[in-house]
Design an enzyme around this catalytic site. Structure first.
Site, PDB file in Angstrom:
ATOM      1  N   ASN A 136      12.299   0.386  -2.440  1.00 20.33           N
ATOM      2  CA  ASN A 136      13.504  -0.069  -3.131  1.00 20.33           C
ATOM      3  C   ASN A 136      13.184  -1.115  -4.200  1.00 20.33           C
ATOM      4  O   ASN A 136      14.082  -1.761  -4.733  1.00 20.33           O
ATOM      5  CB  ASN A 136      14.525  -0.630  -2.137  1.00 20.33           C
ATOM      6  N   HIS A 138      11.283  -3.842  -3.744  1.00 18.85           N
ATOM      7  CA  HIS A 138      11.031  -5.218  -3.286  1.00 18.85           C
ATOM      8  C   HIS A 138       9.547  -5.555  -3.377  1.00 18.85           C
ATOM      9  O   HIS A 138       8.681  -4.673  -3.317  1.00 18.85           O
ATOM     10  CB  HIS A 138      11.574  -5.454  -1.870  1.00 18.85           C
TER      11      HIS A 138
END
Length: 238
Positions: A136, A138
């Site tokens: 995602n 991160h």
């Protein structure tokens, strides 16, 4: 092109590991007491193994853990501290006093990550920040919604992050983590991002096509000097 993050394309995971190991080995040869911020996870394992194969001397280096799962003790093999003990501290005989690790079982997680950040600030500027990239976007546990100004803190883990951890926790992964923020991760003299495998193709596509945004935390590093991305063919879009 990834919004001003220089990209080095390699053929496969092994080639990425060799390239990253070249960088780290050269740094340690020039600066034996270098400060390294290191990740846990599957992505850096080939890099650590390549450095161990070369018998690189990292005994005098400072090793700083990036993040940890709240509620998971260092003695738990699923902890990131245990990962670093297995894959770095043991193979490279880093002096214990030079290993800045986190205790996920600390009764006050906020105080624990604050203590960790204070120890980092007491060291010289990090020479190298090594980072993987989550699916995602991160980096460490800086989940979507973070900013470049965010510092070390306790965070709620995104559902995708918990899903990725789920196999290690019988589907009940911890809900929170403690992490150094982008403020700390962007403070190093150099930053090396690693992305390998087809599971990272979607996030690299986003990195190549979307403007930098808190919704894709890794993209916020595009404006940070001396950032480089190493990726294998499976991870690269197209």
């Amino acid at each position: 092109m990834t919004h001003s993050i220089p990209l080095q394309r390699e053929t496969d995971v092994g080639a990425v590991a060799v390239r990253a190991a070249d960088r780290i080995a050269a740094l340690l040869a020039a600066r034996p007491e270098a400060v390294l911020l290191l990740p846990a996870g599957a992505t850096p394992i080939p890099v650590y193994r390549e450095l161990a194969r070369r018998r690189v001397d990292a005994s005098r280096a400072w090793i700083v853990q990036l993040d940890e799962l709240v509620g998971v003790a260092p003695t738990d093999p699923r902890s990131f501290a245990a990962f670093l003990a297995e894959h770095w501290l043991g193979p490279f005989a880093t002096r214990p006093e030079r290993a800045l690790l986190l205790d996920g079982s600390a009764p006050d997680p906020a105080a624990e990550i604050a203590r960790h950040a204070a120890r980092l600030r007491a060291l010289p500027r990090p020479d190298l920040v090594l980072l993987g990239i989550g699916c995602n976007g991160h980096v460490a546990f800086n989940e979507p919604g973070t900013t470049l100004q965010d510092g070390a803190r306790v965070v709620e883990l995104a559902a995708t992050t918990r899903d990725a951890l789920g196999t290690h926790f019988d589907g009940a992964a911890p809900t929170h983590g403690m992490t150094l923020g982008l403020a700390e991760l962007s403070s190093g003299a150099a930053t090396l991002l690693l992305a390998t495998g087809a599971s990272k193709a979607a996030v690299l596509t986003r990195l190549a096509t979307e403007p930098p945004s808190p919704s894709l935390p890794v993209s916020l590093l595009a404006g940070v000097p001396n950032v480089e991305l190493l990726a294998d063919a499976a991870a690269l879009p197209g």
